[in-house]
Structure formats: C-alpha cells, structure tokens
Scaffold this motif. Structure first.
Motif, short mmCIF file in Angstrom:
data_model
loop_
_atom_site.label_atom_id
_atom_site.label_comp_id
_atom_site.label_asym_id
_atom_site.label_seq_id
_atom_site.Cartn_x
_atom_site.Cartn_y
_atom_site.Cartn_z
N ALA A 209 1.02 -1.26 -0.07
CA ALA A 209 -0.01 0.03 -0.03
C ALA A 209 1.01 1.32 -0.16
N GLY A 210 2.01 1.17 0.95
CA GLY A 210 2.92 2.16 0.74
C GLY A 210 3.30 2.64 -0.51
N LEU A 211 3.99 1.54 -1.20
CA LEU A 211 4.40 1.79 -2.69
C LEU A 211 3.18 2.30 -3.65
N ALA A 212 1.99 1.79 -3.47
CA ALA A 212 0.76 2.12 -4.27
C ALA A 212 0.52 3.58 -3.93
N ALA A 213 0.47 4.25 -2.78
CA ALA A 213 0.20 5.57 -2.61
C ALA A 213 1.37 6.50 -3.38
N LEU A 214 2.78 6.10 -3.26
CA LEU A 214 3.43 6.73 -3.74
C LEU A 214 3.65 6.76 -5.43
N TYR A 215 3.42 5.57 -5.84
CA TYR A 215 3.91 5.51 -7.21
C TYR A 215 2.61 4.88 -8.18
N GLY A 216 1.28 4.94 -7.40
CA GLY A 216 0.32 4.01 -8.19
C GLY A 216 -0.14 4.73 -9.23
N ASN A 217 -0.17 6.17 -9.28
CA ASN A 217 -0.72 6.98 -10.49
C ASN A 217 0.37 6.72 -11.51
N THR A 218 1.52 6.60 -11.40
CA THR A 218 2.63 6.35 -12.46
C THR A 218 2.40 5.18 -13.00
N PHE A 219 2.19 4.33 -12.08
CA PHE A 219 1.96 2.90 -12.52
C PHE A 219 0.73 2.62 -13.33
N ARG A 220 -0.24 3.20 -13.17
CA ARG A 220 -1.46 3.32 -14.05
C ARG A 220 -1.16 3.81 -15.46
N LYS A 221 -0.14 4.83 -15.47
CA LYS A 221 -0.07 5.58 -16.96
C LYS A 221 1.33 4.69 -17.50
N ASP A 222 1.95 3.94 -16.95
CA ASP A 222 3.07 3.21 -17.72
C ASP A 222 3.77 2.25 -16.57
N PRO A 223 3.17 0.80 -16.38
CA PRO A 223 3.48 -0.10 -15.45
C PRO A 223 5.09 -0.49 -15.84
N ASN A 224 5.39 -0.27 -17.06
CA ASN A 224 6.63 -0.87 -17.65
C ASN A 224 8.03 0.12 -17.23
N VAL A 225 7.75 1.32 -16.50
CA VAL A 225 8.78 2.02 -16.03
C VAL A 225 9.22 1.46 -14.68
N PHE A 226 8.55 0.43 -14.19
CA PHE A 226 8.90 -0.16 -12.85
C PHE A 226 9.82 -1.69 -13.15
N ASP A 227 10.46 -2.16 -12.32
CA ASP A 227 10.91 -3.24 -12.21
C ASP A 227 9.57 -4.09 -12.08
N PRO A 228 9.60 -5.19 -12.91
CA PRO A 228 8.47 -6.11 -12.87
C PRO A 228 7.93 -6.70 -11.18
N ASP A 229 8.91 -6.96 -10.54
CA ASP A 229 8.67 -7.10 -9.19
C ASP A 229 8.11 -6.08 -8.41
N ILE A 230 8.42 -5.03 -8.62
CA ILE A 230 7.93 -4.09 -7.92
C ILE A 230 6.73 -3.46 -8.51
N ALA A 231 6.49 -3.81 -9.62
CA ALA A 231 5.18 -3.48 -10.58
C ALA A 231 4.18 -4.39 -9.74
N ARG A 232 4.70 -5.62 -9.49
CA ARG A 232 3.53 -6.50 -8.95
C ARG A 232 3.15 -5.94 -7.33
N GLN A 233 4.04 -5.24 -6.78
CA GLN A 233 3.60 -4.95 -5.66
C GLN A 233 3.00 -3.80 -5.63
N ILE A 234 3.12 -3.07 -6.14
CA ILE A 234 2.27 -1.49 -6.69
C ILE A 234 0.96 -2.10 -6.96
N GLU A 235 0.70 -2.97 -7.89
CA GLU A 235 -0.62 -3.34 -8.14
C GLU A 235 -1.36 -4.10 -7.19
N ARG A 236 -0.59 -4.88 -6.35
CA ARG A 236 -1.22 -5.48 -5.19
C ARG A 236 -1.65 -4.41 -4.11
#
Length: 455
Positions: A310-337
């Motif tokens: 939830a902490g990662l999602a709070a900080l980077y969730g909006n960026t993830f929604r725009k482009d999940p590929n900018v993140f390490d895939p393992d971190i992207a999965r954590q943000i999505e979760r």
C-alpha cells in the motif's frame, strides 16, 4: 572477499596522526572500486567531488579540528540523500535526481570527517530481498559472482565485504541491512526506530519502519558510526533518545530462540551452526536460556506485507497506471497488489503489526537480549528472488526473509554478526535483538559475542 583493509578506527587514527591523508585514503578507495566494477556494488562515483571533500578534511585537520571519522571512506546506499550526489532509489523515475541536501545522518558523518567515495546499489525503492534494478543490473556476491548478496542493501554490503571501504550506510525496513551482511560475512546494525534521525529524503513507503543502518566488517566500527549519527534532531519528529550502555553485560538475561518461535524451515547447516555458536558463547560464562517469543495467531510476514504494498501504491500508483513498464516487474506487482488492498485490509495489517510489537514487548519484559538466526539459508543464485528450497522444503520467494521483519515492526534494535559458513564457505549470521532504546548495550554485547565467535 578480499583481505581485510584497515578498519574505520585505524584509518581515522592514521589520518589524524598524519601517517596518511584523507586524499590518499580516498584515492586508494576509488582505485579499489574501479578494480571491482564487475561486482556492481557501487553504481555512482564522482572522483572530483570525493577528492575535494577529502582535501577539505585534510585542511580541517591541519587547522586543529578533531574528527572521529577523519578520512574514512564511506559508501552510501542509493536511497539516502547525500548533497550533490545522484541518488536514484534504483528507479528509472529518479535516474537523474541529484540530492539537494544531506540526510541528517550523512551530514553528521561528513562533520565527523567521513568522505563519501560512492553510492551503493539498491533494489528499486529498497523493496526487494535481492539487489538488482533496471537502471544498474544485479549486484554480485563477493565470494561467488553467480550468487546474490541479498537485498536491498546489497551494494553497500558487498562493498564492505569486498574490502572496498571499511564502512557503509544502508537502510533497514524489514531486514535489508541485516540479511545481506549475514550472507557475505560482515556486520549490519538496525538501530531502534528513531535512534538515528531519518531524512530529509525521499518519501518513504515503509511508514514508521525504516532506519538508517551502519554496515562494517566489525561491531566496533559500527558502534563508532552509530555514535556519530545518533541523537535527537528537531527536523525528525520520530528521533529519540538512546539509553546509556549497561555497565556490565554479564548479568543480562539472554534468551536463544532457534527459529524465533516461528514454524519455518531452516537449512541444517544454519540451524546446527547457530546452536554451536550459542554453545561457544555460553561456555564463556554467560547464562543463556532457550526461549521463544509467543506470537499472536496469524503472525506472519504475509499478514504485514499489505503495508509495504500500500505504501508503494500510495507513492507510485498513479505513475504505474500510466506506464507500468517503467518499474521493475517485481516492484510493479507489489504496486498492483497495493492498489487492490481495501482500507480494511491495510488496517488489518496495522493491527497485526501492533500485535507483533506487543508480543516482543512482553518477551523483553523478561529478557534483555535475544539470540536468533538472521537468515535460514546461505546465498542463492543471482537470477532468483530466493532459494528453491530451505530446510528440504520448497521455498517461497520471501522464505529467506522470515527472521527480520518482525523486529522492524516492534521498532527494536538488532544486529547481525557472522557466526558460521557452509561447506562452500558461504556465511550466515547470528541476530542479536534487544528492547527499544538499548542500542548501546546491544552493541557492547555484540562486541563481546563477536570476539568469542571470531576467536
């Protein structure tokens, strides 16, 4: 690992006495870093800045200033602000970020005469148990380049273990500066929450958990760095007073918990090595009783992981929604979760965190020190999040991390010191834990136990 270079204490003494200079010491460290590029422990260097800082230390000494870390070369983890240095958090989002100021702890190190010679690798947002990122690739184990040193402080830890520097500064929100030291055979200290002021720096996904963590070849250098960095600062509302050390550790109530009271797998070589280490310690006259913490029902790392997600999602969730590929895939999965957790589920993780802290508080009402494993296994292949098996059982990607996160949630001090190796020479560690605020007593006890285990 290379042959040990001088300790931070020895370097500071030599520079202060004029037997060498901060500039010469920095030049030697930069040369070692260059020669060890294949290790990928140090991801940013700035020789011009480093040598200018070293020259300033020499000038301060010439003017008569006393500095406890005079000329000591230091590696700083790539998520801690150091003014003028590129600090990326291992993320492409921050690939060009230059820290505008020092974190309080780094300013105190500089004031004490330490010289930053490079920035040590971290996993993205310090949120993985191995050290690799899309920006810099994997950091390798100093004893075997096909293995990982663990994470997320793998760069600083590998730099110390390889003899590039005597001292490095990491962070620890779930074991990031205890498990990697255990895997490479050095010491790593997680202070009480607030003992060393945190920030200014990046927004932190680990709310109320992460600490600045010194890493060194021995406990005495860690204790020296801790004294330089510790102490209240009004800029950090969580900074706290740390008690004076106990005058005598002989009468401390010491407990040994072979699995920290958890139903988890441990490799035989680690389990047997821990028992042997504790027997050697007890033979010196210290009284040690086997005793486990009693955890509330459902106390597992899985129960508290929603806080990280939830902490990662709070900080980077909006960026993830725009482009999940900018993140390490393992971190992207954590943000999505993290984006999927409900408020009630995150609150449930906070309830679990509080219950774990209360269980530790009850334990330390009847004990002063707790000896436990730092890790249940030795290092594993570089390409994997964790070993395939531990203790003969199939292992989940986080099974290697079971013995450290609860300490963060209780905000206690803990240190890992080397206590054995497997048949290949791969190290594992003994974790020593104490009640909050007893950092100095813990460090004193760790020095005594270290002397027994290294004899």
């Amino acid at each position: 690992m290379t042959e040990r270079n001088n300790s931070a204490r020895e370097i500071a003494a030599d520079v202060t006495a004029g037997r060498t200079s901060a500039v010469k010491t920095a030049e030697a460290a930069l040369a070692r870093i260059e020669a060890a590029r294949a290790l990928n422990a140090v991801v940013t260097i700035d020789p011009t800045r480093t040598l200018a800082d070293a020259a300033a230390v020499d000038a301060r000494l010439h003017s008569g200033e006393a500095m406890p870390l005079a000329g000591v070369p230091v590696i700083v983890k790539d998520n801690i602000w150091a003014a003028g240095w590129r600090i990326t958090q291992g993320s492409r989002l921050f690939a060009d970020f230059v820290a505008p100021k020092d974190a309080i702890a780094i300013a105190r190190l500089r004031q004490a005469g330490a010289v930053i010679v490079g920035i040590g690798a971290t996993s993205e947002f310090a949120s993985k148990g191995v050290t690799t990122s899309q920006l810099f690739g994997p950091t390798r184990h100093p004893l075997d380049p096909t293995l990982t040193p663990g994470g997320s402080s793998g760069g600083p830890v590998a730099a110390v273990a390889a003899g590039l520097v005597p001292l490095a500064i990491g962070t620890d929100a779930g074991g990031s500066s205890r498990r990697p030291p255990a895997h490479v055979g050095v010491a790593g200290f997680k202070p009480s929450y607030g003992a060393i002021p945190y920030g200014p720096g990046f927004a932190e996904p680990f709310f109320g958990l992460s600490v600045i963590a010194p890493i060194a070849a021995d406990v005495a250098d860690i204790a020296l760095a801790f004294e330089v960095m510790a102490g209240i600062d009004p800029r950090d509302p969580d900074s706290a007073v740390v008690a004076r050390e106990a005058e005598d550790i002989t009468d401390l109530r010491i407990a040994f918990s072979p699995r920290l009271g958890l139903d988890v797998a441990v490799d035989d070589v680690v389990a047997n090595g821990l028992v042997s280490a504790v027997e050697r310690i007890a033979a010196t006259g210290l009284r040690i009783a086997t005793r486990d913490p009693v955890w509330p029902a459902g106390a597992t790392e899985e129960a508290i992981m929603p806080l990280q997600h939830a902490g990662l999602a709070a900080l980077y969730g909006n960026t993830f929604r725009k482009d999940p590929n900018v993140f390490d895939p393992d971190i992207a999965r954590q943000i999505e979760r993290g984006l999927s957790w409900s408020g009630a589920e995150v609150a449930g993780a906070l309830v679990a965190s509080t219950a774990i802290a209360n269980a530790f508080a009850a334990f330390f009402s009847e004990a002063d020190l707790l000896l436990a494993p730092t890790v249940p296994c030795v290092a594993w292949p570089l390409t994997q999040l964790g070993p395939d098996t531990i203790g003969g059982r199939p292992a989940s990607p986080r099974a290697h991390a079971v013995f450290t996160p609860f300490v963060n949630h209780a905000r206690l001090p803990a240190i890992s010191i080397p206590c054995g190796t497997d048949e290949r020479g791969l190290p594992f560690g003994l974790q020593i834990i104490s009640r909050r605020g007893q950092d100095r007593t813990l460090l004193r006890a760790a020095q005594r136990l270290e002397s027994v285990l290294s004899a």
